[in-house]
Scaffold this active site. Structure first.
Site, PDB file in Angstrom:
ATOM      1  N   SER A  39       8.401 -30.116 -21.386  1.00 46.21           N
ATOM      2  CA  SER A  39       7.622 -31.053 -20.568  1.00 46.21           C
ATOM      3  C   SER A  39       7.184 -32.259 -21.380  1.00 46.21           C
ATOM      4  O   SER A  39       6.895 -33.318 -20.812  1.00 46.21           O
ATOM      5  CB  SER A  39       6.386 -30.340 -20.002  1.00 46.21           C
ATOM      6  OG  SER A  39       5.676 -29.676 -21.039  1.00 46.21           O
ATOM      7  N   ARG A  40       7.103 -32.093 -22.704  1.00 43.56           N
ATOM      8  CA  ARG A  40       6.583 -33.166 -23.568  1.00 43.56           C
ATOM      9  C   ARG A  40       7.331 -33.153 -24.901  1.00 43.56           C
ATOM     10  O   ARG A  40       8.040 -32.203 -25.219  1.00 43.56           O
ATOM     11  CB  ARG A  40       5.095 -32.939 -23.882  1.00 43.56           C
ATOM     12  CG  ARG A  40       4.186 -32.974 -22.693  1.00 43.56           C
ATOM     13  CD  ARG A  40       2.725 -32.828 -23.104  1.00 43.56           C
ATOM     14  NE  ARG A  40       2.380 -31.457 -23.439  1.00 43.56           N
ATOM     15  CZ  ARG A  40       1.886 -31.063 -24.611  1.00 43.56           C
ATOM     16  NH1 ARG A  40       1.698 -31.941 -25.586  1.00 43.56           N
ATOM     17  NH2 ARG A  40       1.578 -29.794 -24.836  1.00 43.56           N
ATOM     18  N   ASP A  92       4.696 -18.957 -19.877  1.00 40.35           N
ATOM     19  CA  ASP A  92       4.158 -18.917 -21.243  1.00 40.35           C
ATOM     20  C   ASP A  92       5.127 -18.071 -22.051  1.00 40.35           C
ATOM     21  O   ASP A  92       5.280 -16.868 -21.781  1.00 40.35           O
ATOM     22  CB  ASP A  92       2.755 -18.290 -21.215  1.00 40.35           C
ATOM     23  CG  ASP A  92       2.135 -18.196 -22.608  1.00 40.35           C
ATOM     24  OD1 ASP A  92       2.882 -18.292 -23.612  1.00 40.35           O
ATOM     25  OD2 ASP A  92       0.913 -18.023 -22.689  1.00 40.35           O
ATOM     26  N   VAL A  93       5.780 -18.691 -23.031  1.00 35.68           N
ATOM     27  CA  VAL A  93       6.827 -17.953 -23.759  1.00 35.68           C
ATOM     28  C   VAL A  93       6.270 -16.732 -24.494  1.00 35.68           C
ATOM     29  O   VAL A  93       7.025 -15.812 -24.822  1.00 35.68           O
ATOM     30  CB  VAL A  93       7.605 -18.860 -24.754  1.00 35.68           C
ATOM     31  CG1 VAL A  93       8.414 -19.920 -24.015  1.00 35.68           C
ATOM     32  CG2 VAL A  93       6.687 -19.469 -25.804  1.00 35.68           C
ATOM     33  N   ASN A 119      12.207 -24.178 -28.465  1.00 35.18           N
ATOM     34  CA  ASN A 119      11.462 -25.327 -28.978  1.00 35.18           C
ATOM     35  C   ASN A 119       9.946 -25.162 -28.858  1.00 35.18           C
ATOM     36  O   ASN A 119       9.210 -25.706 -29.677  1.00 35.18           O
ATOM     37  CB  ASN A 119      11.911 -26.581 -28.209  1.00 35.18           C
ATOM     38  CG  ASN A 119      10.967 -27.741 -28.423  1.00 35.18           C
ATOM     39  OD1 ASN A 119      11.018 -28.414 -29.451  1.00 35.18           O
ATOM     40  ND2 ASN A 119      10.065 -27.978 -27.458  1.00 35.18           N
ATOM     41  N   TYR A 171       1.048 -21.349 -39.021  1.00 40.15           N
ATOM     42  CA  TYR A 171       2.197 -22.115 -38.517  1.00 40.15           C
ATOM     43  C   TYR A 171       3.381 -22.039 -39.495  1.00 40.15           C
ATOM     44  O   TYR A 171       4.529 -21.788 -39.094  1.00 40.15           O
ATOM     45  CB  TYR A 171       1.751 -23.558 -38.299  1.00 40.15           C
ATOM     46  CG  TYR A 171       2.815 -24.505 -37.790  1.00 40.15           C
ATOM     47  CD1 TYR A 171       3.189 -24.500 -36.448  1.00 40.15           C
ATOM     48  CD2 TYR A 171       3.433 -25.428 -38.643  1.00 40.15           C
ATOM     49  CE1 TYR A 171       4.148 -25.389 -35.972  1.00 40.15           C
ATOM     50  CE2 TYR A 171       4.375 -26.315 -38.174  1.00 40.15           C
ATOM     51  CZ  TYR A 171       4.734 -26.292 -36.845  1.00 40.15           C
ATOM     52  OH  TYR A 171       5.688 -27.169 -36.372  1.00 40.15           O
ATOM     53  N   LYS A 225       7.267 -20.650 -38.922  1.00 40.53           N
ATOM     54  CA  LYS A 225       8.445 -21.520 -39.034  1.00 40.53           C
ATOM     55  C   LYS A 225       9.390 -21.026 -40.128  1.00 40.53           C
ATOM     56  O   LYS A 225      10.607 -21.194 -40.027  1.00 40.53           O
ATOM     57  CB  LYS A 225       7.997 -22.970 -39.273  1.00 40.53           C
ATOM     58  CG  LYS A 225       7.251 -23.565 -38.058  1.00 40.53           C
ATOM     59  CD  LYS A 225       8.136 -23.586 -36.815  1.00 40.53           C
ATOM     60  CE  LYS A 225       7.447 -24.069 -35.567  1.00 40.53           C
ATOM     61  NZ  LYS A 225       8.317 -24.072 -34.385  1.00 40.53           N
TER      62      LYS A 225
HETATM   63  P1  NAP Z   1       4.094 -30.946 -28.407  1.00 41.86           P
HETATM   64  O1  NAP Z   1       4.245 -32.402 -28.249  1.00 41.86           O
HETATM   65  O2  NAP Z   1       2.740 -30.356 -28.625  1.00 41.86           O
HETATM   66  O3  NAP Z   1       4.792 -30.239 -27.133  1.00 41.86           O
HETATM   67  C1  NAP Z   1       4.807 -28.833 -27.089  1.00 41.86           C
HETATM   68  C2  NAP Z   1       5.645 -28.386 -25.933  1.00 41.86           C
HETATM   69  O4  NAP Z   1       5.691 -26.943 -25.974  1.00 41.86           O
HETATM   70  C3  NAP Z   1       5.055 -28.748 -24.591  1.00 41.86           C
HETATM   71  O5  NAP Z   1       6.095 -28.973 -23.666  1.00 41.86           O
HETATM   72  C4  NAP Z   1       4.269 -27.480 -24.208  1.00 41.86           C
HETATM   73  O6  NAP Z   1       4.149 -27.256 -22.808  1.00 41.86           O
HETATM   74  C5  NAP Z   1       5.171 -26.416 -24.771  1.00 41.86           C
HETATM   75  N1  NAP Z   1       4.455 -25.174 -25.037  1.00 41.86           N
HETATM   76  C6  NAP Z   1       3.451 -24.946 -25.901  1.00 41.86           C
HETATM   77  N2  NAP Z   1       3.067 -23.680 -25.855  1.00 41.86           N
HETATM   78  C7  NAP Z   1       3.852 -23.071 -24.937  1.00 41.86           C
HETATM   79  C8  NAP Z   1       3.965 -21.759 -24.437  1.00 41.86           C
HETATM   80  N3  NAP Z   1       3.149 -20.797 -24.861  1.00 41.86           N
HETATM   81  N4  NAP Z   1       4.897 -21.496 -23.498  1.00 41.86           N
HETATM   82  C9  NAP Z   1       5.720 -22.472 -23.038  1.00 41.86           C
HETATM   83  N5  NAP Z   1       5.667 -23.741 -23.479  1.00 41.86           N
HETATM   84  C10 NAP Z   1       4.738 -24.033 -24.418  1.00 41.86           C
HETATM   85  O7  NAP Z   1       4.970 -30.408 -29.635  1.00 41.86           O
HETATM   86  P2  NAP Z   1       6.219 -31.081 -30.368  1.00 41.86           P
HETATM   87  O8  NAP Z   1       5.709 -31.905 -31.471  1.00 41.86           O
HETATM   88  O9  NAP Z   1       7.129 -31.650 -29.380  1.00 41.86           O
HETATM   89  O10 NAP Z   1       6.867 -29.778 -31.033  1.00 41.86           O
HETATM   90  C11 NAP Z   1       7.966 -29.104 -30.443  1.00 41.86           C
HETATM   91  C12 NAP Z   1       8.515 -28.107 -31.463  1.00 41.86           C
HETATM   92  O11 NAP Z   1       8.897 -28.824 -32.637  1.00 41.86           O
HETATM   93  C13 NAP Z   1       7.516 -27.060 -31.914  1.00 41.86           C
HETATM   94  O12 NAP Z   1       8.146 -25.832 -32.112  1.00 41.86           O
HETATM   95  C14 NAP Z   1       7.015 -27.604 -33.231  1.00 41.86           C
HETATM   96  O13 NAP Z   1       6.551 -26.575 -34.072  1.00 41.86           O
HETATM   97  C15 NAP Z   1       8.263 -28.242 -33.762  1.00 41.86           C
HETATM   98  N6  NAP Z   1       8.039 -29.294 -34.754  1.00 41.86           N
HETATM   99  C16 NAP Z   1       7.240 -30.367 -34.475  1.00 41.86           C
HETATM  100  C17 NAP Z   1       7.027 -31.328 -35.456  1.00 41.86           C
HETATM  101  C18 NAP Z   1       6.163 -32.549 -35.236  1.00 41.86           C
HETATM  102  O14 NAP Z   1       5.837 -33.233 -36.220  1.00 41.86           O
HETATM  103  N7  NAP Z   1       5.796 -32.904 -34.013  1.00 41.86           N
HETATM  104  C19 NAP Z   1       7.645 -31.188 -36.700  1.00 41.86           C
HETATM  105  C20 NAP Z   1       8.454 -30.082 -36.935  1.00 41.86           C
HETATM  106  C21 NAP Z   1       8.647 -29.154 -35.950  1.00 41.86           C
HETATM  107  P3  NAP Z   1       2.847 -27.764 -21.988  1.00 41.86           P
HETATM  108  O15 NAP Z   1       2.947 -29.255 -21.973  1.00 41.86           O
HETATM  109  O16 NAP Z   1       2.983 -27.173 -20.641  1.00 41.86           O
HETATM  110  O17 NAP Z   1       1.664 -27.282 -22.758  1.00 41.86           O
END
Ligand code: NAP
Length: 246
Positions: free
Chosen positions: A13-14, A62-63, A89, A154, A158
């Site tokens: 979604s985001r 909710d995963v 993801n 976290y 990972k």
């Molecule tokens: P984000 O902007 O916070 O978005 C998180 C997404 O995951 C949202 O769509 C959210 O859905 C969904 N989500 C969270 N908890 C959930 C659950 N229990 N069940 C189903 N959906 C869930 O995060 P992001 O930065 O895009 O990160 C995405 C992935 O990349 C994550 O695994 C994160 O660890 C990894 N990552 C991120 C970064 C970074 O710097 N941003 C760096 C390395 C890795 P809702 O909107 O409905 O809550």
């Protein structure tokens, strides 16, 4: 490149997941957009994909909740059939120095970031095996490779994805399907927006390319891993982090 493929992207979604869903659809895939609470944004992603001429559905789950993941899988199978690509993801952070980290802070991050990967992989495992060209793509992080101050929970999840991915890669190999990790550096999403400015400045000093990643920097790599071009690559970690040491 992905014509005729059905791709499931958790947490799309985001942020990074949204970017991956759009990128896969732009390359011909039909896409399942999963969300936990952002129903409106998830439906906007579906609308964008339909505007491209592809099929998409939004499914709430909710995963971390095994029953809701199984219900999601049933809905996906009823509406779109088996999936060819699963992108795990969805992920969260609950950042605290270890002194202040509670058992609940630890447990919730484990349940979403590792438990969620188990639940979704389990629910779509028969699809990945049957596809013969199935792709399991787990979104890890540079933090799983290096550790990071205030992120013991976290970072553990990972890093855990590396062992999980290598193992299931072995178990999928005889079916011609693959499993890989993409490990982004720091990406401009809501997750990074939560990081205080002084910490962002310190992180930036550690990135040789001197910028945070945009979502597109990650989604293009995931598209490659999902595509037939990556068919001889499995059990790998693709570090996409602007040159941070590993
Ligand atoms: P984000 O902007 O916070 O978005 C998180 C997404 O995951 C949202 O769509 C959210 O859905 C969904 N989500 C969270 N908890 C959930 C659950 N229990 N069940 C189903 N959906 C869930 O995060 P992001 O930065 O895009 O990160 C995405 C992935 O990349 C994550 O695994 C994160 O660890 C990894 N990552 C991120 C970064 C970074 O710097 N941003 C760096 C390395 C890795 P809702 O909107 O409905 O809550």
């Amino acid at each position: 490149m992905l014509d005729g493929q059905t791709c499931m992207v958790t947490g799309s979604s985001r942020g990074i997941g949204r970017g991956i869903a759009l990128e896969l659809a732009e390359n011909g895939a039909d896409v399942v957009v999963n969300y936990r609470s952002s129903e409106g944004p998830a439906h906007e992603v579906v609308d964008e994909i339909e505007d491209m001429g592809q099929t998409a559905i939004a499914v709430q789950a909710d995963v971390a909740d095994q029953d809701s993941v199984q219900a999601m899988a049933n809905e996906v199978h009823d509406e779109l059939g088996e999936v060819d690509v699963l992108v795990n993801n969805a992920g969260i952070t609950i950042d605290k120095v270890f002194d202040n980290m509670t058992h609940d802070d630890w447990q919730r991050v484990m349940e979403v970031n590792l438990g969620g990967v188990f639940n979704c992989t389990k629910a779509f495992w028969p699809d990945l095996k049957a596809a013969n060209h199935g792709r399991l793509i787990n979104i890890s992080s540079v933090v799983g490779q290096q550790g990071n101050y205030g992120q013991a929970n976290y970072a553990t999840t990972k890093s855990g994805l590396f062992g999980f991915t290598r193992t299931v890669a072995l178990e999928l190999a005889s079916e011609g399907s693959t499993a890989n990790c993409v490990a982004p550096g720091f990406v401009e999403t809501d997750m990074l927006a939560d990081v205080p400015d002084r910490v962002r400045d310190k992180i930036l000093q550690r990135i040789p390319l001197d910028r945070f990643a945009e979502v597109d920097d990650i989604s293009g790599i995931v598209r490659f891993v999902a595509s037939p071009e990556s068919s001889y690559m499995t059990g790998q970690v693709l570090a996409v982090n602007g040159g941070m040491e590993w």
